[in-house]
Motif scaffolding. Structure first.
Motif, PDB file in Angstrom:
ATOM      1  N   MET A   1     -10.717  -7.640 -11.534  1.00  0.00           N
ATOM      2  CA  MET A   1     -11.034  -6.231 -11.887  1.00  0.00           C
ATOM      3  C   MET A   1     -10.455  -5.142 -10.880  1.00  0.00           C
ATOM      4  N   CYS A   2     -10.498  -5.827  -9.739  1.00  0.00           N
ATOM      5  CA  CYS A   2      -9.917  -4.648  -8.446  1.00  0.00           C
ATOM      6  C   CYS A   2      -8.451  -4.635  -8.581  1.00  0.00           C
ATOM      7  N   SER A   3      -7.969  -5.794  -9.070  1.00  0.00           N
ATOM      8  CA  SER A   3      -6.467  -5.839  -9.103  1.00  0.00           C
ATOM      9  C   SER A   3      -5.817  -5.031 -10.358  1.00  0.00           C
ATOM     10  N   ALA A   4      -6.937  -4.732 -11.424  1.00  0.00           N
ATOM     11  CA  ALA A   4      -6.362  -3.866 -12.655  1.00  0.00           C
ATOM     12  C   ALA A   4      -6.607  -2.385 -12.101  1.00  0.00           C
ATOM     13  N   VAL A   5      -7.739  -2.344 -11.250  1.00  0.00           N
ATOM     14  CA  VAL A   5      -7.762  -0.929 -10.688  1.00  0.00           C
ATOM     15  C   VAL A   5      -6.731  -0.510  -9.854  1.00  0.00           C
ATOM     16  N   ILE A   6      -6.340  -1.331  -9.096  1.00  0.00           N
ATOM     17  CA  ILE A   6      -5.463  -1.072  -7.971  1.00  0.00           C
ATOM     18  C   ILE A   6      -3.823  -0.897  -8.582  1.00  0.00           C
ATOM     19  N   TRP A   7      -3.672  -1.773  -9.105  1.00  0.00           N
ATOM     20  CA  TRP A   7      -1.940  -2.255  -9.629  1.00  0.00           C
ATOM     21  C   TRP A   7      -1.865  -1.696 -10.999  1.00  0.00           C
ATOM     22  N   LEU A   8      -2.828  -1.285 -11.667  1.00  0.00           N
ATOM     23  CA  LEU A   8      -2.358  -0.724 -13.108  1.00  0.00           C
ATOM     24  C   LEU A   8      -2.515   0.763 -12.801  1.00  0.00           C
ATOM     25  N   PHE A   9      -3.595   1.371 -11.973  1.00  0.00           N
ATOM     26  CA  PHE A   9      -3.852   2.645 -12.154  1.00  0.00           C
ATOM     27  C   PHE A   9      -3.321   3.257 -10.745  1.00  0.00           C
ATOM     28  N   TYR A  10      -3.604   2.653  -9.668  1.00  0.00           N
ATOM     29  CA  TYR A  10      -3.517   3.500  -8.399  1.00  0.00           C
ATOM     30  C   TYR A  10      -1.839   3.409  -8.112  1.00  0.00           C
ATOM     31  N   TYR A  11      -1.345   2.067  -8.121  1.00  0.00           N
ATOM     32  CA  TYR A  11      -0.015   1.905  -7.650  1.00  0.00           C
ATOM     33  C   TYR A  11       1.281   2.421  -8.429  1.00  0.00           C
ATOM     34  N   PRO A  12       1.059   2.611  -9.761  1.00  0.00           N
ATOM     35  CA  PRO A  12       2.132   3.145 -10.534  1.00  0.00           C
ATOM     36  C   PRO A  12       2.613   4.808 -10.113  1.00  0.00           C
ATOM     37  N   LYS A  13       1.314   5.309  -9.793  1.00  0.00           N
ATOM     38  CA  LYS A  13       1.707   6.724  -9.201  1.00  0.00           C
ATOM     39  C   LYS A  13       1.823   6.800  -7.774  1.00  0.00           C
ATOM     40  N   GLY A  14       0.774   6.141  -7.057  1.00  0.00           N
ATOM     41  CA  GLY A  14       0.806   6.315  -5.276  1.00  0.00           C
ATOM     42  C   GLY A  14       2.036   5.575  -4.816  1.00  0.00           C
ATOM     43  N   ARG A  15       2.676   4.334  -5.413  1.00  0.00           N
ATOM     44  CA  ARG A  15       3.567   3.658  -4.739  1.00  0.00           C
ATOM     45  C   ARG A  15       3.471   3.361  -3.281  1.00  0.00           C
TER      46      ARG A  15
ATOM     47  N   LYS B   1       2.015   0.360  -1.011  1.00  0.00           N
ATOM     48  CA  LYS B   1       1.851  -1.175  -1.004  1.00  0.00           C
ATOM     49  C   LYS B   1       0.953  -1.303   0.155  1.00  0.00           C
ATOM     50  N   ASP B   2       0.960  -0.673   1.210  1.00  0.00           N
ATOM     51  CA  ASP B   2       0.034  -0.732   2.229  1.00  0.00           C
ATOM     52  C   ASP B   2      -1.280  -0.435   1.994  1.00  0.00           C
ATOM     53  N   PHE B   3      -1.722   0.781   1.324  1.00  0.00           N
ATOM     54  CA  PHE B   3      -2.838   1.287   0.746  1.00  0.00           C
ATOM     55  C   PHE B   3      -3.387  -0.016  -0.130  1.00  0.00           C
ATOM     56  N   ALA B   4      -2.641  -0.361  -1.373  1.00  0.00           N
ATOM     57  CA  ALA B   4      -2.896  -1.254  -2.267  1.00  0.00           C
ATOM     58  C   ALA B   4      -3.417  -2.583  -1.644  1.00  0.00           C
ATOM     59  N   THR B   5      -2.608  -3.104  -0.867  1.00  0.00           N
ATOM     60  CA  THR B   5      -3.095  -4.515  -0.156  1.00  0.00           C
ATOM     61  C   THR B   5      -4.388  -4.132   0.690  1.00  0.00           C
ATOM     62  N   THR B   6      -4.653  -3.090   1.090  1.00  0.00           N
ATOM     63  CA  THR B   6      -5.897  -2.802   1.893  1.00  0.00           C
ATOM     64  C   THR B   6      -7.115  -2.594   0.961  1.00  0.00           C
ATOM     65  N   PHE B   7      -6.948  -2.308  -0.108  1.00  0.00           N
ATOM     66  CA  PHE B   7      -7.881  -2.001  -0.983  1.00  0.00           C
ATOM     67  C   PHE B   7      -8.400  -3.497  -1.391  1.00  0.00           C
ATOM     68  N   MET B   8      -7.160  -4.364  -1.711  1.00  0.00           N
ATOM     69  CA  MET B   8      -7.692  -5.609  -2.178  1.00  0.00           C
ATOM     70  C   MET B   8      -8.336  -6.345  -1.066  1.00  0.00           C
ATOM     71  N   LEU B   9      -8.105  -6.331   0.086  1.00  0.00           N
ATOM     72  CA  LEU B   9      -8.732  -7.063   1.202  1.00  0.00           C
ATOM     73  C   LEU B   9     -10.140  -6.502   1.228  1.00  0.00           C
ATOM     74  N   PHE B  10     -10.262  -5.252   1.065  1.00  0.00           N
ATOM     75  CA  PHE B  10     -11.615  -4.534   1.326  1.00  0.00           C
ATOM     76  C   PHE B  10     -12.491  -5.029   0.225  1.00  0.00           C
ATOM     77  N   SER B  11     -11.956  -5.134  -0.881  1.00  0.00           N
ATOM     78  CA  SER B  11     -12.754  -5.682  -2.287  1.00  0.00           C
ATOM     79  C   SER B  11     -13.176  -6.901  -1.951  1.00  0.00           C
TER      80      SER B  11
END
Length: 242
Positions: free
Chosen positions: A51-65, A67-77
């Protein structure tokens, strides 16, 4: 010389040897593991990661680009989920989970200011992990996760269809910042920046140096990371503060 009977070891030695043997037996005795609880933990952990991967990699990353924030979100979750899951076994109140949510949510990175969009997704991943960590996997929990995914889908791809980036510009042609010459200003910025400018906000004007601070909103290329960090620099320079 007195004779010592070495055939029978002392009682203390017997007890120590028995204790060591008992520890070794329990260490490799798989019957002491609760396989059903371990399986449940693995299933819930994978569900939260998906679920967190869907939030991060399907919605955040395509526009934010980013990876440092994306991996941080995964570790936080993952960390928040495991923390709440094991704390739930101590019969803690729900307010403890909300308190942890607030603690992690208000954290700021000491090296740089976190943009609003990144902070929003940090809140989302933490909230999702808290909900998944303190509840058992059932139809209600699956529905809650699905509702969040649907909401993100509507917001990111229906309400906000296009990517938008911000760049801070120190502009020297201050004669073009007049409202009636806004079209000339946008045309000049597009020629210099090489991007389609959506709108321009004029900040502080320095008449001593004949420069003005502009906040330029433009449409980045698909493979280009949006320059959203410059928004924080605008606030640091007080260019757009009243």
């Amino acid at each position: 010389m007195a004779d010592f009977d070495l055939s029978t070891p002392p009682t203390v030695a017997d007890e120590e040897i028995a204790a060591v043997e008992s520890v070794n037996e329990n260490l490799f005795d798989l019957s002491t593991f609760d396989l059903s609880a371990s399986t449940t933990l693995c299933i819930q952990f994978l569900f939260n990661i998906v679920m967190c991967s869907a939030v991060i990699w399907l919605f955040y990353y395509p526009k934010g680009r980013r990876k440092d924030f994306a991996t941080t979100f995964m570790l936080f979750s993952a960390a928040v989920f495991l923390l709440l899951h094991f704390m739930g076994g101590v019969s803690l109140d729900i307010t403890v989970g909300l308190g942890l949510f607030m603690i992690f949510g208000i954290m700021r990175y000491r090296t740089e200011m976190v943009p609003i969009r990144e902070m929003t997704y940090l809140f989302l991943t933490i909230a999702l992990s808290v909900v998944n960590g303190i509840n058992n996997l059932d139809d209600k929990l699956i529905l809650a996760n699905a509702l969040l995914i649907i909401l993100l889908l509507v917001v990111e791809y229906v309400v906000i269809r296009r990517r938008e980036a911000v760049r801070l510009v120190c502009y020297e042609r201050i004669e073009l910042i007049q409202p009636e010459r806004r079209d000339e200003l946008i045309a000049d910025l597009e020629r210099r920046l090489g991007h389609k400018v959506l709108r321009v906000d004029v900040g502080n004007v320095d008449f001593l140096r004949d420069v003005a601070f502009l906040k330029v909103y433009y449409r980045p290329q698909r493979s280009e990371a949006p320059m959203n960090d410059t928004t924080m620099k605008i606030n640091e320079k007080n260019s757009f503060n009243a």
